[in-house]
Motif scaffolding. Structure first.
Motif, PDB file in Angstrom:
ATOM      1  N   TYR A   1       0.596  -1.212   0.118  1.00 43.11           N
ATOM      2  CA  TYR A   1      -0.084   0.079  -0.009  1.00 43.11           C
ATOM      3  C   TYR A   1       0.839   1.215  -0.025  1.00 43.11           C
ATOM      4  O   TYR A   1       0.831   2.127  -0.978  1.00 43.11           O
ATOM      5  CB  TYR A   1      -0.760  -0.182   1.204  1.00 43.11           C
ATOM      6  CG  TYR A   1      -1.679   1.303   1.443  1.00 43.11           C
ATOM      7  CD1 TYR A   1      -2.846   1.648   0.802  1.00 43.11           C
ATOM      8  CD2 TYR A   1      -1.071   2.075   2.486  1.00 43.11           C
ATOM      9  CE1 TYR A   1      -3.199   2.864   1.147  1.00 43.11           C
ATOM     10  CE2 TYR A   1      -1.620   3.256   2.957  1.00 43.11           C
ATOM     11  CZ  TYR A   1      -2.841   3.675   2.277  1.00 43.11           C
ATOM     12  OH  TYR A   1      -3.419   4.951   2.550  1.00 43.11           O
TER      13      TYR A   1
ATOM     14  N   THR B   1      -4.615   9.343  -1.226  1.00 38.73           N
ATOM     15  CA  THR B   1      -5.361   8.011  -0.984  1.00 38.73           C
ATOM     16  C   THR B   1      -6.322   7.885  -0.067  1.00 38.73           C
ATOM     17  O   THR B   1      -6.733   9.041   0.369  1.00 38.73           O
ATOM     18  CB  THR B   1      -4.178   6.988  -0.530  1.00 38.73           C
ATOM     19  OG1 THR B   1      -4.948   5.623  -0.696  1.00 38.73           O
ATOM     20  CG2 THR B   1      -3.784   7.106   0.606  1.00 38.73           C
TER      21      THR B   1
ATOM     22  N   LYS C   1      -8.582   1.981  -0.180  1.00 40.47           N
ATOM     23  CA  LYS C   1      -7.207   1.345  -0.741  1.00 40.47           C
ATOM     24  C   LYS C   1      -6.519   0.570   0.001  1.00 40.47           C
ATOM     25  O   LYS C   1      -5.653  -0.339  -0.335  1.00 40.47           O
ATOM     26  CB  LYS C   1      -6.486   2.409  -1.379  1.00 40.47           C
ATOM     27  CG  LYS C   1      -7.291   3.107  -2.598  1.00 40.47           C
ATOM     28  CD  LYS C   1      -6.837   4.354  -3.194  1.00 40.47           C
ATOM     29  CE  LYS C   1      -7.890   4.988  -4.305  1.00 40.47           C
ATOM     30  NZ  LYS C   1      -7.300   6.469  -4.754  1.00 40.47           N
TER      31      LYS C   1
END
Length: 528
Positions: free
Chosen positions: A72, A81, A85
């Motif tokens: 990530y 972000t 996610k």
């Protein structure tokens, strides 16, 4: 978890409509659950709490967690972000596609669940029934929210291992069959306090855990977790406070862990502040005696002076125990504190020879029953202090005198801008309010008369204002004081303070119910 149990809580992920709401949301809920990441996305402010991260880490395992998080961070380095996610990468690494559904119940909903547990023995197996509802500090029910909850279970045979991993998939109630648990074995939910939920055991289940607390078979995290749950349940009216006081007396009298004692004493301090408004004259004295008796063993074990090669946690524990025995009037602490205070001379700066880890305990103990001479000596030490840490110790002590005349002097000194820094006014003010009923009323009166000046000092949207509101009037216990807080909010309109005002009114109501419902039974228990 305490502020997150209020009706006026908020989820971890909170929509933000205007910039001033950002400071308001950075409250104890945010920091108690812990700040992991913060992104401002147009009208969204997403915060992922470290408690949820800890829960997630335990659920998917260390390797999957590290791999998913690494992927990530690599993909979204230097980019905007959002939480979904992160869930995607962790789900992929752990091979659990439902992870987002599980975690959204924790980040998008306010509060946390209460698990009520009942058991029935079936031969050599244990039938466990678990029911979830939202835990609310005022004891009211909210059956509208459901969580997806991983539940770890340990047993007497394996007290520090997950023997059974259960899962509530959003159901209100579910029964589990736990194999191979003999009738005499205890079970405990929430191993190492990883889960974000309270557990309400039946009285027999709690009683079975008591020996494992006393002999430290259970870990410090689990000893911490059990007593905080019982206290919270008593505060919410699901149990009696006498149950909590009995548990401490029978299971925690030989406790030696700093974190556990810090939690216990924080809770006992709250109860002590409620008893400032006791209806029975004997309640406060009986309660102080109970606390001193509870602390006798650890006081005798630690003493006043450090030993060679002692654990790094011991100095903090010693300071904690000496401070609380001192403010509760334990005679041994009072005598020794006065003896050590008299040893040094202000002119020669001999007080620096006192171990800094016990200075606060000495200052607070001598202040409680001190006279004008004591006050002036502490004040002189404050003015001479060359470190911020020492000034805070002394400022706190200057606001802890029982003498009403000295309390009046203290509040004027706290707001002396030539002597006390702007950022320290709240420290002294809160110390005086927390000391006793008269100190709290004195501070509240000052706030009511001087609020515009306080706003000018800090600014209308400074977080200090939130702390003034949430620290001072939240100590009251009556409908009349709650009405004063409502009137204060009307007379001093400020949208920035609206959530704090609501929280304070809720806290006052909870404290009032504690006093009304439990003082008589506590008084009777302590009188025996």
């Amino acid at each position: 978890m305490i502020p997150d149990a209020l009706q006026n809580s908020h989820p971890i992920e909170v929509p933000i409509q205007k910039p001033t709401e950002i400071d308001e949301i950075f409250d104890d809920i945010t920091y108690s659950k812990g700040l992991f990441q913060a992104f401002i996305l147009l009208k969204s402010f997403c915060i992922l709490g470290s408690s949820v991260i800890r829960l997630l880490h335990a659920y998917i395992g260390n390797q999957a967690f590290r791999s998913g998080l690494s992927n990530y961070l690599a993909e979204y380095a230097y980019r905007n972000t959002n939480t979904e996610k992160l869930w995607f990468h962790l789900s992929k690494a752990s091979n659990q596609s439902h992870l987002s559904d599980v975690l959204s119940t924790w980040t998008k909903q306010m509060g946390f669940p209460l698990l009520t547990v009942k058991q029935e023995q079936k031969g050599n197996d244990r039938l466990l029934t678990i029911e979830q509802t939202r835990f609310l500090a005022d004891g009211s029910r909210d059956d509208n929210l459901r969580w997806k909850i991983p539940i770890s279970v340990s047993t007497k045979a394996k007290p520090n291992e997950i023997v059974h991993q259960l899962y509530l998939n959003g159901e209100k109630k579910r029964t589990f069959l736990l194999k191979d648990i003999p009738e005499n074995d205890w079970i405990k939910l929430n191993l190492f306090s990883v889960g974000i939920y309270r557990v309400h055991y039946s009285s027999s289940m709690l009683q079975a855990l008591t020996p494992a607390i006393e002999d430290h078979t259970l870990s410090p995290q689990d000893r911490f977790n059990i007593q905080t749950d019982v206290y919270a349940l008593a505060r919410a009216g699901h149990m009696g406070y006498v149950d909590y006081l009995k548990l401490l007396r029978h299971a925690y009298k030989h406790e030696d862990n700093h974190t556990v004692w810090k939690s216990i004493l924080r809770q006992l301090t709250e109860l002590s502040s409620i008893f400032e408004y006791a209806q029975f004259n004997s309640t406060k004295l009986l309660y102080h005696s109970y606390v001193c008796d509870l602390l006798t063993n650890i006081y005798d074990k630690l003493g006043w002076d450090p030993l060679s090669n002692e654990d790094t946690q011991i100095p903090m524990l010693r300071s904690l125990i000496l401070t609380h025995t001192g403010v509760h009037g334990y005679e041994k602490t009072r005598i020794e504190a006065h003896k050590r205070f008299e040893r040094f001379s202000i002119e020669n700066q001999d007080h620096y020879r006192i171990n800094p880890n016990i200075r606060a305990a000495i200052y607070l103990t001598v202040a409680k029953t001190g006279n004008l001479q004591t006050f002036n000596r502490l004040k002189a030490l404050y003015l001479q202090a060359d470190t911020q840490e020492e000034r805070i110790r002394l400022l706190t002590a200057l606001c802890r005198f029982d003498d009403e005349t000295l309390q009046d002097q203290a509040i004027h000194f706290v707001w002396n801008t030539a002597e006390v820094r702007k950022q320290d006014h709240l420290t002294g003010f809160a110390s005086l309010a927390a000391h006793n009923r008269r100190g709290c009323e004195l501070c509240w009166t000052y706030m009511q008369k001087n609020w515009k000046q306080i706003e000018m000092i800090y600014g209308e949207h400074d977080t200090h204002l939130l702390h003034f509101i949430e620290t001072i009037p939240a100590l009251f216990v009556s409908k009349e004081r709650a009405e004063e807080v409502r009137k204060f909010a009307i007379d001093h309109p400020n949208p920035f303070l609206e959530r704090s005002i609501k929280k304070v009114l809720e806290q006052i109501n909870i404290r009032r119910h504690v006093l009304e419902r439990h003082e008589l039974s506590i008084n009777q228990f302590l009188s025996v």
